[in-house]
Design a protein around this motif. Structure first.
Motif: not given
Length: 154
Positions: A123, A128, A150-152
């Motif tokens: 991160r 990510w 940017e999506t967890d």
């Protein structure tokens, strides 16, 4: 591609805006909130007795691990993130039984879980960054992938 070119490609992905729509671009695929780049792609294995396949798998994992060492110097040790449970959830086979529909896993995680067993994951600056080795089927090529999203992870 050399290691320096791989690192440059990762840095370029980190600096790029994400595309508004899903689609192919130079060297990979992207969509809202993610880029996936193919850093290295092997030949296929239609005529292989398994020897070349095993050597290629080892080579691609070594390439990933070498890049991991260099990126760890920048960002620290990565998380090793297994995608096996995401694949099970998306296929509807979470508990070993059959199901009509699986869970909708957000991209890029859903696509990655179909061909990448695990990722080396960092991160950095709100995004990510991941490295993984992909293979869709035993006869098909291996790919060394770099992912920026940017999506967890789900």
């Amino acid at each position: 591609m050399s290691t320096a070119q791989h690192l440059a490609a990762i840095d370029l992905l980190r600096s790029r805006e994400f595309p508004a729509e899903h689609g192919w671009s130079n060297g990979g695929v992207g969509g809202p909130g993610y880029h996936i780049a193919e850093l290295l792609t092997s030949g296929d294995f239609w005529e292989d007795d398994g020897t070349e396949w095993e050597a290629t798998e080892e080579q691609y994992e070594a390439e990933r691990d070498g890049l991991t060492v260099l990126l760890a110097e920048r960002w620290g040790a990565p998380q090793i993130f297994s995608l096996a449970s995401l694949f099970e959830r998306s296929s509807g086979d979470e508990y070993g039984g059959e199901s009509d529909a699986g869970e909708d896993i957000p991209e890029p995680w859903g696509s990655l879980s179909s061909s990448v067993p695990d990722l080396h994951l960092w991160r950095v600056d709100g995004r990510w960054i991941a490295l993984g080795v992909s293979q869709w089927d035993r006869e098909l090529p291996f790919q060394l992938l770099a992912v920026v999203t940017e999506t967890d992870p789900p």
